[in-house]
Design a protein around this motif. Sequence first.
Motif, PDB file in Angstrom:
ATOM      1  N   THR A  58      -0.976   2.300  -9.668  1.00  0.00           N
ATOM      2  CA  THR A  58      -2.129   2.615  -8.834  1.00  0.00           C
ATOM      3  C   THR A  58      -2.378   4.123  -8.868  1.00  0.00           C
ATOM      4  OG1 THR A  58      -1.778   0.742  -7.352  1.00  0.00           O
ATOM      5  CG2 THR A  58      -3.030   2.592  -6.492  1.00  0.00           C
TER       6      THR A  58
ATOM      7  N   PHE B  59      -4.737   7.196  -7.243  1.00  0.00           N
ATOM      8  CA  PHE B  59      -5.485   7.469  -6.023  1.00  0.00           C
ATOM      9  C   PHE B  59      -5.894   8.943  -6.004  1.00  0.00           C
ATOM     10  CE2 PHE B  59      -0.898   7.274  -5.344  1.00  0.00           C
ATOM     11  CZ  PHE B  59      -0.614   8.557  -4.901  1.00  0.00           C
ATOM     12  N   GLU B  60      -6.752   9.270  -5.043  1.00  0.00           N
ATOM     13  CA  GLU B  60      -7.163  10.664  -4.912  1.00  0.00           C
ATOM     14  C   GLU B  60      -5.916  11.527  -4.690  1.00  0.00           C
ATOM     15  OE1 GLU B  60     -10.129  12.243  -5.097  1.00  0.00           O
ATOM     16  OE2 GLU B  60     -10.960  10.326  -5.803  1.00  0.00           O
TER      17      GLU B  60
ATOM     18  N   ARG C 236       0.834  -1.186   0.000  1.00  0.00           N
ATOM     19  CA  ARG C 236       0.000   0.000   0.000  1.00  0.00           C
ATOM     20  C   ARG C 236       0.874   1.244   0.000  1.00  0.00           C
ATOM     21  NH1 ARG C 236      -2.535   1.009   6.022  1.00  0.00           N
ATOM     22  NH2 ARG C 236      -0.625   0.688   7.238  1.00  0.00           N
TER      23      ARG C 236
ATOM     24  N   PHE D  96      -6.277   7.268  -0.526  1.00  0.00           N
ATOM     25  CA  PHE D  96      -7.606   6.740  -0.798  1.00  0.00           C
ATOM     26  C   PHE D  96      -7.621   6.106  -2.183  1.00  0.00           C
ATOM     27  CE2 PHE D  96     -11.937   7.190  -2.535  1.00  0.00           C
ATOM     28  CZ  PHE D  96     -12.607   6.388  -1.625  1.00  0.00           C
ATOM     29  N   HIS D  97      -7.929   4.807  -2.176  1.00  0.00           N
ATOM     30  CA  HIS D  97      -7.897   4.058  -3.436  1.00  0.00           C
ATOM     31  C   HIS D  97      -8.836   2.880  -3.265  1.00  0.00           C
ATOM     32  CE1 HIS D  97      -6.454   2.089  -7.017  1.00  0.00           C
ATOM     33  NE2 HIS D  97      -6.053   1.039  -6.332  1.00  0.00           N
ATOM     34  N   ASP D  98      -9.932   2.851  -4.061  1.00  0.00           N
ATOM     35  CA  ASP D  98     -10.963   1.834  -3.844  1.00  0.00           C
ATOM     36  C   ASP D  98     -10.832   0.627  -4.757  1.00  0.00           C
ATOM     37  OD1 ASP D  98     -11.638   2.977  -6.210  1.00  0.00           O
ATOM     38  OD2 ASP D  98     -13.592   3.772  -5.552  1.00  0.00           O
ATOM     39  N   GLU D  99      -9.730   0.521  -5.520  1.00  0.00           N
ATOM     40  CA  GLU D  99      -9.583  -0.611  -6.450  1.00  0.00           C
ATOM     41  C   GLU D  99      -8.535  -1.621  -5.986  1.00  0.00           C
ATOM     42  OE1 GLU D  99      -8.860   0.838 -10.338  1.00  0.00           O
ATOM     43  OE2 GLU D  99     -10.743   1.994 -10.439  1.00  0.00           O
TER      44      GLU D  99
END
Length: 816
Positions: free
Chosen positions: A786, A788-789, A758, A771-774
């Motif tokens: 990746t 992210f916001e 992460r 913040f990363h929802d995938e």
Amino acid sequence: MKYTLLAALIIFNTTVFSQTEATPTKTYDIKAVPFTQVKISDDFWAPRIRTVEEVTIPYALQQCEETGRVRNFEIAGGLQKGAFCSAYPFDDSDVFKIIEGASYVLHQHPDSALDARLDALIAKIAAAQEDDGYLYSWRTVHEHEDTSLAKDASNGRGLSMAGEERWMQTDQHSHELYNLGHLYEAAVAHHLATGKRTLLDVALKSADLVERTFGWGKLEKAPGHQEIEIGLVKLCKLTGEQRYLDLAKFFLDVRGYGDAYMQNHKKVKDQTEVVGHAVRACYMYSGMADVASLTSDSGYVRALNSLWNDVIGGKVYITGGIGSAGSNEGFTEPYDLPNFSAYCETCASIAFVLWNQRMFQLTGEAKYIDVLERTLYNSLNAGLSLNGDRFFYPNPLESRKNTERSPWFTCACCPSNVVRFFPSLPGYIYAKWGNTVFVNLFATSETTVQNVNSRLQLVPVTIRQQTSYPWDGHVKITVVPEKPNTFALKIRIPGWARGDAFPGDLYSFENKNVGNIAFSINGKAAPMNLQNGYATIERKWREGDVVELALPMPVHRVLSNPKVAADAGKAAFQRGPIVFCLEGKDQPDDRVLNLLVAPENEAIARFEPDLLSGVETIAFAGALVTKKTAPEQAKLKPLFLKAIPYFAWANRGKDNMTVWVPQEVGSARPVNPPSIAGASKISFSEGMKGDAAGIADQWLPAKSSDKENPFVHWWPHLGTTEWLQYDFEKPETVSTVRVYWFDDEDSGGGCRIPKSWRVLYLDDGAWVPVFHDEGFPTTKDGWDETRFEPVTTTALRLEIKCSEGVSAGVQEWEVR
């Protein structure tokens, strides 16, 4: 044993570790003129040898004292109390090799202080030998250690490598027999240098134990690391004891039941491909040649020819180094010759020289000396610093300011090998076959050999060389027989002087038009009569006869076989036997890995006496590739470049360096554009290994196991959570990371892609996950990207969870 010191001195016809005269049956028909009979006074090798005598040998002896190698013998012999003091159970061998080298020095230059120091050291070794002849300090100390006094400094290596019982793992990693091989070589050298039997008696007592223990119908095991074969042959030649030769042959013939890493996968006569650990391999091939010379075993010779053709065909670097992979310290597939990760162990270069010398002695063919010379002047010579107290273990052909010489190594096989090699180097210059005299290497030197005349009378013949080689190709050879004598003088004409860069098609000159070789006898031009690579002159020689040759020395661009992917579109520079490299300190811009040199650019050589103890340099126009605008187009910044001899690099600290330089834009690498990661300060969790700057250098790996670019890893941390951190120069708004993982499963390593990972950012002094929802995918041999916001922060952290039982690593980490 019926021999005297005088007889022993007569039969001691050796270069570094190989060419002693035989007493039991026969030996090499071609015999090297021993270093003890060669006086070398040139400006290239003589100062190098003197540095080893005055600096390297005392320094190495001091290191053996400070690192506990000598104390191991003292404890084993009951002279001191404690536990094993050094890291490896084969550390005894370093002491033996240094004694061997010091003995060579004593033979040439008697020194009472050095002689006394060796006497004291040998007394400790003798005390450490067990009553039946067994000598292996780790086991003796281990069996009697008092753990209340100290802890075994091998940290379990001794037990895991050697096992609980004698010889239990001798065909794996114990090195019990390897140590003894170096003991035997040292003992022979010391006896012949001093006349003393102190170390020889230790060696013979040991060899008798080994002979009682191993053999057909006894313990049928092969050495896990070859070397004892060479030592046993030397004992055989010194003592006339056939059983030592028989034992050496047994250790070769018993092979064929193990793995390729140790060349134990096939019977030695059935081996046709060089595989596994490079030093083990070349020591074995040298032992095979020694035994073949004494037994006339044609099966060994056939195998050696096939093995040599295999290594020459696609497994040798332009520097003469061998063993491309660090994972096995040895050979991989043909044409797999990466430059940045090139291993090219210094010991392997020494072993390769040993093998090539023996192949010459078996055949009389100059191609073996051509290869020997390339290795000697380049890869081998690079292993020792100009000052004599810093060393290379691997010898890469490319550096990104990540390589520097070491004052010593925990595993110190290379420094101690260097110590025993250089003092005997003069023994490679001349050789003799009956009345035929070979001049193999060129150096201002003198030797006197014994020929015979038609009346079978001995005729001393002195051969004198005068030359400024390798910087100049003019060689003057004066022949001074005590009385007129008819014999053949064979002078090697190097392949590079005839337009052949290398035997076979692995390397070639871009322009084979090298110019004419001037050759004269007593001032009159004469035909060379080239035979097997030697200009051969057979005549009645009289005092003062002079042969002169002038070898053309243009600056060559060397191209590799197109199958060598690492060198595609690139050229290396060579003049005479010397391979050159570009080091950052000599350039107006140190980014030598971003250069382009057009094929038509002329190179100019000149000698610089105040640079690196005096070296030839070559200068030429080139350009810095500042930006690629198309696959074959780029913006270029013109530069005037200087190349130095490869052997002299890294004597001024860490730097960029390359041997191979692009000639085509398509093969060139542009300067890296600015990046957030590249400008960041990098930190990491404890135990990380590797060059941290490499994860932000924008050198993209070909696959996860790629070692041609810098990477980091945490092995042997297994199943742990680790981290890398970028601290930015100023607050940055970021929203994307890309990671390329390091995974060396395909080479048997212990790193795998992580179980999970992460990204966290620093927010008001606290680490907060982005913040990363995938989720965070994990991919082998590819990028994990990746998004992210966006966050504005001064630092990012990459947190890595290793899978159970393995570790993890990172090739590259990008931030946008």
